[in-house]
Design a protein around this motif. Structure first.
Motif, short mmCIF file in Angstrom:
data_model
loop_
_atom_site.label_atom_id
_atom_site.label_comp_id
_atom_site.label_asym_id
_atom_site.label_seq_id
_atom_site.Cartn_x
_atom_site.Cartn_y
_atom_site.Cartn_z
N ASN A 1 6.41 18.51 2.70
CA ASN A 1 7.55 18.80 1.84
C ASN A 1 8.74 17.89 2.04
OD1 ASN A 1 9.66 20.36 3.69
ND2 ASN A 1 7.61 20.96 4.30
N GLY A 2 9.53 17.78 0.97
CA GLY A 2 10.77 17.02 1.00
C GLY A 2 10.55 15.54 1.19
N SER A 3 9.40 15.01 0.80
CA SER A 3 9.05 13.63 1.14
C SER A 3 8.54 12.84 -0.04
CB SER A 3 7.95 13.62 2.21
OG SER A 3 8.39 14.25 3.38
N THR A 4 8.82 11.55 0.01
CA THR A 4 8.12 10.61 -0.85
C THR A 4 6.84 10.21 -0.11
OG1 THR A 4 9.26 8.70 0.10
CG2 THR A 4 10.28 9.71 -1.84
N LEU A 5 5.87 9.71 -0.84
CA LEU A 5 4.61 9.27 -0.22
C LEU A 5 4.74 7.82 0.22
CD1 LEU A 5 1.55 9.84 0.32
CD2 LEU A 5 1.14 8.80 -1.92
N THR A 6 4.47 7.55 1.50
CA THR A 6 4.40 6.16 1.97
C THR A 6 2.98 5.66 1.77
OG1 THR A 6 6.20 6.38 3.57
CG2 THR A 6 4.56 4.66 4.01
N MET A 7 2.88 4.47 1.18
CA MET A 7 1.58 3.85 0.92
C MET A 7 1.45 2.58 1.74
SD MET A 7 1.96 4.22 -3.16
CE MET A 7 3.69 3.88 -2.97
N GLU A 8 0.25 2.30 2.20
CA GLU A 8 -0.07 1.12 2.98
C GLU A 8 -0.80 0.15 2.06
OE1 GLU A 8 -1.34 4.21 3.54
OE2 GLU A 8 0.08 4.93 5.02
N LEU A 9 -0.15 -0.95 1.70
CA LEU A 9 -0.69 -1.86 0.69
C LEU A 9 -0.94 -3.24 1.28
CD1 LEU A 9 1.80 -0.85 -2.15
CD2 LEU A 9 -0.55 -0.02 -1.83
N LYS A 10 -1.99 -3.89 0.79
CA LYS A 10 -2.33 -5.23 1.26
C LYS A 10 -2.78 -6.08 0.09
CE LYS A 10 -5.14 -7.78 4.55
NZ LYS A 10 -6.18 -7.74 5.56
N ASN A 11 -2.32 -7.33 0.08
CA ASN A 11 -2.78 -8.31 -0.89
C ASN A 11 -4.11 -8.86 -0.38
OD1 ASN A 11 -3.33 -10.53 -2.48
ND2 ASN A 11 -1.28 -11.41 -2.32
N MET A 12 -5.20 -8.52 -1.06
CA MET A 12 -6.53 -8.92 -0.62
C MET A 12 -6.97 -10.26 -1.21
SD MET A 12 -7.41 -6.64 1.48
CE MET A 12 -9.13 -7.06 1.67
N THR A 13 -6.15 -10.87 -2.05
CA THR A 13 -6.55 -12.14 -2.65
C THR A 13 -6.48 -13.28 -1.64
OG1 THR A 13 -4.34 -12.77 -3.42
CG2 THR A 13 -5.65 -11.36 -4.89
N ARG A 14 -7.14 -14.36 -1.98
CA ARG A 14 -7.09 -15.55 -1.13
C ARG A 14 -6.08 -16.57 -1.64
NH1 ARG A 14 -13.01 -17.56 -0.98
NH2 ARG A 14 -11.92 -19.39 -0.21
N PHE A 15 -5.80 -16.56 -2.95
CA PHE A 15 -5.01 -17.64 -3.54
C PHE A 15 -3.81 -17.18 -4.37
CE2 PHE A 15 -9.53 -19.00 -3.46
CZ PHE A 15 -9.43 -19.92 -2.41
N HIS A 16 -3.62 -15.88 -4.53
CA HIS A 16 -2.57 -15.40 -5.43
C HIS A 16 -1.52 -14.58 -4.68
CE1 HIS A 16 -5.89 -16.29 -8.15
NE2 HIS A 16 -4.94 -16.52 -9.05
N THR A 17 -0.28 -14.83 -5.02
CA THR A 17 0.83 -14.05 -4.51
C THR A 17 1.09 -12.92 -5.50
OG1 THR A 17 1.75 -15.98 -3.41
CG2 THR A 17 3.26 -14.18 -3.86
N LEU A 18 1.32 -11.73 -4.99
CA LEU A 18 1.55 -10.55 -5.84
C LEU A 18 2.99 -10.07 -5.68
CD1 LEU A 18 -1.70 -8.55 -4.97
CD2 LEU A 18 -1.34 -10.16 -6.87
N MET A 19 3.60 -9.65 -6.79
CA MET A 19 4.95 -9.10 -6.73
C MET A 19 4.89 -7.60 -6.99
SD MET A 19 8.44 -9.97 -8.78
CE MET A 19 8.87 -11.34 -7.73
#
Length: 176
Positions: free
Chosen positions: A117-135
């Motif tokens: 309760n009373g919380s936003t969800l924290t997500m663990e994210l990773k850019n899995m590409t080899r050649f692309h930058t993600l925004m």
């Protein structure tokens, strides 16, 4: 039992889920947007050993509003929505397929226990590409939450009593 559209709308009306609008409710899930806070893995750390048995955290720097993820880079992000799960509802987060199709991965720590309760969800994210930058930008749709009704958990065994991440209004790293 997986909750569907009308039940999800009721949860929003009851304040179980805050910060979402009716058009974000789907047949059996609620679309979620990214919040403004990010914790990005620090790259200026040399050979830093993190003892996971001691609940140590990796080194992060904070960013606001947007973050650019180079290939293989890791970030913690959070939802705009805030959750107040009752004792008879648990939830699971799933990344949007459009995010995955561009090489973004959610690292599967996606379960929200009854009583969280009373919380936003924290997500663990990773850019899995080899050649692309993600925004990633605050306010963009990142995934959806599915909600499940079950027999109510006794209060003393609920996340409300036992959990470490209640009341987190922004992105949260590991807590000791």
């Amino acid at each position: 039992m997986l909750l569907s559209y009308l039940e999800l709308c009721e949860l929003i009306e009851q304040g179980v889920i805050k910060g979402v609008e009716e058009h974000e409710v789907q047949a059996a899930s609620i679309d979620l947007k990214l919040g403004a806070g990010f914790k990005v893995e620090a790259s200026n750390v040399s050979s830093h050993i993190v003892d996971l048995s001691e609940r140590q955290s990796i080194a992060f720097y904070e960013a606001q509003g947007a973050v650019i993820l180079a290939p293989q880079e890791f970030v913690l992000a959070h939802t705009e929505a805030t959750f107040n799960l009752p004792l008879d509802i648990s939830a699971a987060f799933c990344l949007k397929s459009s995010m995955a199709r561009n090489g973004l991965e959610h690292l599967n720590a996606c379960w929200a226990d009854a009583g969280w309760n009373g919380s936003t969800l924290t997500m663990e994210l990773k850019n899995m590409t080899r050649f692309h930058t993600l925004m990633l930008r605050a306010g963009m749709y990142i995934g959806q939450m599915k909600f499940f009704r079950h027999v109510a958990v006794p209060e003393e065994f609920s996340y409300r009593v036992r959990g470490r991440y209640n009341g987190d209004a922004s992105v949260s790293a590991i807590k000791p």
